[in-house]
Design an enzyme around this catalytic site. Structure first.
Site, PDB file in Angstrom:
ATOM      1  CG  ASP A  46      -1.982  -1.332   1.587  1.00 18.07           C
ATOM      2  OD1 ASP A  46      -3.290  -1.148   1.218  1.00 18.07           O
ATOM      3  OD2 ASP A  46      -1.574  -2.510   1.700  1.00 18.07           O
ATOM      4  CD  GLU A  70      -7.075   2.832   1.438  1.00 19.35           C
ATOM      5  OE1 GLU A  70      -7.274   2.431   1.181  1.00 19.35           O
ATOM      6  OE2 GLU A  70      -7.432   2.370   3.285  1.00 19.35           O
ATOM      7  CG  ASP A 132      -7.783   2.825  -2.603  1.00 16.39           C
ATOM      8  OD1 ASP A 132      -6.890   2.428  -1.712  1.00 16.39           O
ATOM      9  OD2 ASP A 132      -8.506   2.650  -1.773  1.00 16.39           O
ATOM     10  CB  ILE A 134      -3.149  -1.920  -2.518  1.00 13.32           C
ATOM     11  CG1 ILE A 134      -2.636  -2.118  -3.032  1.00 13.32           C
ATOM     12  CG2 ILE A 134      -4.270  -3.298  -1.740  1.00 13.32           C
ATOM     13  CD1 ILE A 134      -1.802  -3.357  -2.302  1.00 13.32           C
ATOM     14  CG  ASP A 135     -10.691  -0.269  -3.401  1.00 11.70           C
ATOM     15  OD1 ASP A 135     -10.816   0.135  -2.845  1.00 11.70           O
ATOM     16  OD2 ASP A 135     -10.730  -0.248  -4.705  1.00 11.70           O
ATOM     17  CB  THR A 137      -5.984  -3.846   2.166  1.00  6.74           C
ATOM     18  OG1 THR A 137      -5.853  -2.847   1.945  1.00  6.74           O
ATOM     19  CG2 THR A 137      -4.784  -4.648   3.116  1.00  6.74           C
ATOM     20  CG  ASP A 284     -12.440   3.498  -0.597  1.00  4.52           C
ATOM     21  OD1 ASP A 284     -11.503   2.692  -1.168  1.00  4.52           O
ATOM     22  OD2 ASP A 284     -13.087   3.252   0.473  1.00  4.52           O
TER      23      ASP A 284
HETATM   24  N1  LIG Z   1     -16.449  -1.447   7.188  1.00  2.00           N
HETATM   25  C1  LIG Z   1     -16.218  -1.125   5.838  1.00  2.00           C
HETATM   26  N2  LIG Z   1     -17.083  -1.170   5.108  1.00  2.00           N
HETATM   27  C2  LIG Z   1     -17.412  -0.639   3.485  1.00  2.00           C
HETATM   28  N3  LIG Z   1     -15.934  -0.843   2.882  1.00  2.00           N
HETATM   29  C3  LIG Z   1     -15.156  -0.859   4.023  1.00  2.00           C
HETATM   30  C4  LIG Z   1     -15.319  -1.218   5.086  1.00  2.00           C
HETATM   31  N4  LIG Z   1     -13.714  -1.339   5.453  1.00  2.00           N
HETATM   32  C5  LIG Z   1     -12.458  -0.967   4.661  1.00  2.00           C
HETATM   33  N5  LIG Z   1     -13.596  -0.401   3.773  1.00  2.00           N
HETATM   34  C6  LIG Z   1     -12.913  -0.809   1.848  1.00  2.00           C
HETATM   35  O1  LIG Z   1     -14.018  -1.230   1.672  1.00  2.00           O
HETATM   36  C7  LIG Z   1     -13.190  -1.160  -0.391  1.00  2.00           C
HETATM   37  C8  LIG Z   1     -13.654  -2.303  -0.468  1.00  2.00           C
HETATM   38  O2  LIG Z   1     -14.762  -3.033  -0.294  1.00  2.00           O
HETATM   39  P1  LIG Z   1     -14.722  -3.776  -1.576  1.00  2.00           P
HETATM   40  O3  LIG Z   1     -13.591  -5.183  -1.517  1.00  2.00           O
HETATM   41  O4  LIG Z   1     -15.606  -5.360   0.063  1.00  2.00           O
HETATM   42  O5  LIG Z   1     -15.477  -3.732  -2.427  1.00  2.00           O
HETATM   43  C9  LIG Z   1     -12.245  -0.863  -0.154  1.00  2.00           C
HETATM   44  O6  LIG Z   1     -12.062   0.765  -0.366  1.00  2.00           O
HETATM   45  C10 LIG Z   1     -11.311  -1.211   2.228  1.00  2.00           C
HETATM   46  O7  LIG Z   1     -10.892  -0.140   2.526  1.00  2.00           O
HETATM   47  P2  LIG Z   1      -9.126  -0.802   1.440  1.00  2.00           P
HETATM   48  O8  LIG Z   1      -8.759   0.065   0.258  1.00  2.00           O
HETATM   49  O9  LIG Z   1      -7.994  -0.489   2.618  1.00  2.00           O
HETATM   50  O10 LIG Z   1      -9.164  -2.065   0.912  1.00  2.00           O
HETATM   51 MG   LIG Z   2     -10.142   0.993  -1.051  1.00  2.00          MG
HETATM   52 MG   LIG Z   3      -6.956   1.075   0.219  1.00  2.00          MG
HETATM   53 MG   LIG Z   4      -7.072   0.596   3.406  1.00  2.00          MG
END
Ligand SMILES: Nc1ncnc2c1ncn2[C@@H]1O[C@H](COP(=O)(O)O)[C@@H](O)[C@H]1OP(=O)(O)O
Ligand SMILES: [Mg+2]
Ligand SMILES: [Mg+2]
Ligand SMILES: [Mg+2]
Length: 346
Positions: A46, A70, A132, A134-135, A137, A284
């Site tokens: 990330d 992020e 983002d 890494i979207d 994670t 996101d």
């Molecule tokens: N409690 C949460 N509810 C909804 N989305 C979340 C939550 N925690 C993290 N995310 C973020 O939702 C996205 C992933 O959702 P999904 O893969 O289910 O579509 C990512 O952006 C993730 O962040 P991250 O960028 O840190 O991975």
């Molecule tokens: Mg994300």
């Molecule tokens: Mg991310």
């Molecule tokens: Mg994150």
């Protein structure tokens, strides 16, 4: 106004970041996982991806720029983090130089500064990059889908977006599912406002124009949602799908790879209903939103378009839904009825 130069820089940045992430995912070690205060796993990838994208944009555009991203370097500047910062720096330097893209050696401080240049708050004035690194994670750690998502806002509107999905099969998920049997994976989606959406293999071969599914009969539509039930209410989405008449089971994948898959018609609907209290962030959805605009519509649960001009957060009503123009009115009805049915009676 054209954003060709910015788009070329964004594609270069996201492709190099994707390679960095692929290298880390291959060698993923337990010690790569850190815990942030919000308990989401943050990996060296990330941070590395954010530093690299920030550096490449700076190099390619050679102008003042604002980046809303992020991650920040707070945890990396704490005692005991020196080793991980050195690992990130090595990774970034390797990714920048191994294919001859750049001839540089960044110091650990350069890398921390590059990460922190993502501290902008965004807003409705001027241009802001949105990243983002890494979207998804959790998908990344599981070895599943994740994305590097980079977009540009101009006057509060998304004007270009690039979505690198290193584990997404090049062929439709309809045919092969999420794991390509012959390992032909790695897609780069990109779109410029008014210019349609394109997909090209991350290895750099030529791009093809893609289009959201034009299916009009919900019985023939399939829908995407989060893999993680903690990110989207699977019981609510299943009620919406049932009311709409969707026959196929949900396709659950991590990250904005869902938007990418939707932009080329692998499925026709994306439903996202986070649990109460969760606030959506612009990084996101910004890149994902623009890649589906070739034939697709993105709104909140009340049918309002997403507003990227309010800073880091999106103030959405309940959830986010995506489909083509024909299906949207039916979907909105199904959402409205389902929310009414699920609402606690007063
Ligand atoms: N409690 C949460 N509810 C909804 N989305 C979340 C939550 N925690 C993290 N995310 C973020 O939702 C996205 C992933 O959702 P999904 O893969 O289910 O579509 C990512 O952006 C993730 O962040 P991250 O960028 O840190 O991975
Ligand atoms: Mg994300
Ligand atoms: Mg991310
Ligand atoms: Mg994150």
């Amino acid at each position: 106004m054209s954003y060709h130069k910015e788009l070329a820089a964004a594609k270069k940045a996201a492709s190099l970041a994707a390679r960095l992430c692929q290298n880390v995912q291959k060698a993923l070690l337990q010690s790569d996982v850190q815990s942030k205060t919000d308990k989401t796993p943050v990996t060296v990838a990330d941070y590395g991806s954010q530093a690299l994208v920030s550096f490449v944009l700076q190099q390619e555009l050679r102008a003042e720029f604002s980046l809303v991203a992020e991650e920040d370097s707070k945890d990396l500047r704490k005692d005991g983090a020196q080793e991980i910062v050195e690992r990130i720096t090595k990774l970034v330097n390797y990714s920048l130089t191994s294919d001859g893209s750049y001839n540089v050696t960044l110091s650990t401080e350069d890398v921390l500064k590059a990460i922190d240049s993502g501290r902008s708050e965004g807003g409705s004035q001027g241009q802001h990059w949105v990243l983002d690194p890494i979207d998804g994670t959790k998908g990344f750690l599981r070895g599943d889908q994740y994305a590097i998502a980079l977009a540009l806002l101009d006057g509060g509107k998304v004007v270009l977006g690039v979505l690198a999905c290193p584990n997404l099969p090049l062929t439709s998920l309809k045919d092969a599912g999420q794991h390509s049997p012959n390992n032909e994976v790695g897609c780069l989606f990109f779109a410029e406002v008014g210019g349609g959406t394109y997909m090209q293999p991350l290895d750099g071969s030529s791009a093809v124009k893609v289009q959201v599914s034009a299916v009009e009969n919900p019985e023939e539509a399939s829908f995407f949602e989060s893999y993680e039930a903690a990110h989207s209410m699977h019981d609510l989405t299943s009620l919406i799908a049932q009311k709409l008449g969707v026959k196929a089971p949900p396709v659950r994948i991590d990250s904005q790879a869902k938007y990418g898959a939707l932009s080329r018609g692998d499925g026709a609907i994306y439903l996202r209903f986070p649990h109460k209290g969760y606030r959506e962030k612009i990084w996101d959805h910004a890149a994902g939103c623009i890649v589906v605009t070739a034939g697709g519509v993105v709104t909140d649960a009340a049918g309002q378009p997403l507003d990227f001009s309010k800073g880091k957060h999106l103030d959405v009503d309940t959830g986010i839904i995506v489909t083509n123009q024909k299906l949207m009115p039916l979907l909105l009805n199904a959402v409205k009825e389902s929310l009414k049915e699920k609402a606690p009676s007063s």
